[in-house]
Design an enzyme around this catalytic site. Structure first.
Site, PDB file in Angstrom:
ATOM      1  CG  HIS A  74      -0.318   6.107   8.167  1.00  0.00           C
ATOM      2  ND1 HIS A  74       0.787   5.352   7.848  1.00  0.00           N
ATOM      3  CD2 HIS A  74      -1.106   6.121   7.056  1.00  0.00           C
ATOM      4  CE1 HIS A  74       0.675   4.922   6.589  1.00  0.00           C
ATOM      5  NE2 HIS A  74      -0.451   5.380   6.087  1.00  0.00           N
ATOM      6  CB  CYS A 106       4.059   0.028   9.722  1.00  0.00           C
ATOM      7  SG  CYS A 106       4.216   1.614  10.450  1.00  0.00           S
TER       8      CYS A 106
END
Ligand code: CIR
Length: 262
Positions: A168, A255
Site C-alpha cells: 500500500h 492498518c
C-alpha cells in the site's frame, strides 16, 4: 485518515484478530506460521498503546470468514466531513465491511466506493486537505476517480502515486505530524511530498515508514530500532510496539485501526 491534532479526542476502531488469520491475503511475503495467541497479545498491546496516546479504543469482533479483519484501516477512509467505506481490492476482505458500516454510521455521514472501483484504506494518506492515493494492486483507477469525486467537492486535492514494490501507499509513507512525513524513497516519489518535511527510513529498515501519529506522539514498530533512533534524535516522542506476528500477515501499524477524531 487525518493527523489528529494535539488535544483532539480520538476514537480508535480496532478489530479482533480472526481465528483464520493463517489464511490471510499475502502479496509480497511468503506464508509463515502465525502464532494466533501471540498475535492477539500483540494486538492488545497495540490497543493499550493507542490508549496511552489518548485514544478511546473500541474493538469490533470478527469471525473465521474474515482472515484479515484486524487490518481494519483498509475498510474505510475517515475524513472530518464523512467516512468513505471502501471496496477492498481483495474480494476475500468484503465480508469485513458490514460491521464497519454499522460502527461508522453513527459517527460520520457515509460515502461508498462502488463496483468497478476498488480502493484499500491503506492506499490513502490524508495530510490536511491533501489526499495522496496509491495506485496499487488493491486500488484501481475507478476507485481513485470515485475518491476524487467525493473528495474534490469538499476541498481536498487528490494526488495519485503509483506503488509497485510494497502493498500500500502507506507501506511507503505516513505522517509524522501535520507538516512532515516519514518515507522510503525507493518505494514512493519523494518529490510528491515537496511541501512537507521528509525523514527517510533507515536503509536497513525499508518497511519502517508506517507509523501512527496521534496527538503529537508516534507509535513505531519495535522491529525498526534504527528508524526509532532517527525519529527520537529529531525530537519525536515515540511509543514502540512489537507487532511481529501481524507483520507476517503483511500488516503494519496504521492498518490496525481507524482513527476518528471527534
Ligand atoms: C492484506 O493483504 O490485505 C492483509 N494481509 C494485510 C493488509 C495490511 N493493511 C494495510 O497495510 N493497510
Amino acid at each position: 485518515m487525518p493527523t489528529p491534532a494535539i488535544g483532539t479526542r480520538v476514537l480508535a476502531l480496532t478489530r479482533d484478530v480472526s481465528p483464520a488469520i493463517a489464511h490471510c491475503e499475502l502479496t509480497h511475503l511468503p506464508r509463515e506460521p502465525i502464532d494466533l495467541a501471540l498475535a492477539r497479545r500483540q494486538h492488545l498491546a497495540y490497543e493499550e498503546a493507542l490508549t496511552t496516546l489518548g485514544c478511546d479504543v473500541r474493538r469490533l469482533d470478527a469471525g473465521p470468514d474474515m482472515p484479515d479483519s484486524v487490518f481494519i484501516e483498509d475498510t474505510a477512509v475517515v475524513l472530518g466531513e464523512l467516512a468513505i467505506v471502501t471496496r477492498p481490492g481483495a474480494p476475500a476482505r468484503w465480508a469485513e465491511l458490514p460491521a464497519v458500516v454499522d460502527a461508522l454510521a453513527p459517527l460520520r455521514a457515509l460515502a461508498f466506493i462502488r463496483e468497478p472501483g476498488t480502493l484499500d484504506g491503506g492506499d490513502v494518506l490524508v495530510m490536511g486537505r491533501e489526499l495522496f492515493v496509491g495506485r496499487s494492486s488493491r486500488t484501481n483507477a475507478a476507485g481513485i476517480e470515485q475518491l476524487r469525486a467525493i473528495g474534490e467537492p469538499l476541498g481536498y486535492r487528490v494526488t495519485v502515486l503509483q506503488t509497485s514494490q510494497c502493498l500500500h501507499l502507506k507501506s511507503a509513507v505516513t505522517a509524522l505530524d501535520a507538516t512532515s512525513v516519514i518515507l522510503n524513497a525507493a518505494w514512493v516519489r519523494r518529490d510528491a511530498f515537496a511541501a512537507f518535511a521528509c525523514i527517510d527510513v533507515d536503509s536497513a529498515e525499508p518497511s519502517a515508514a508506517n507509523v501512527v501519529c496521534i496527538g503529537g506522539r508516534l507509535l513505531v514498530a519495535a522491529a525498526y530500532p534504527r528508524t526509532c533512533d532517527r525519529l527520537a534524535a529529531r525530537g519525536h516522542d515515540i511509543v514502540q510496539v512489537d507487532t511481529s506476528e501481524l507483520a507476517k500477515a503483511e500488516g503494519a501499524l496504521t492498518c490496525c485501526s481507524l482513527l476518528i477524531p471527534r
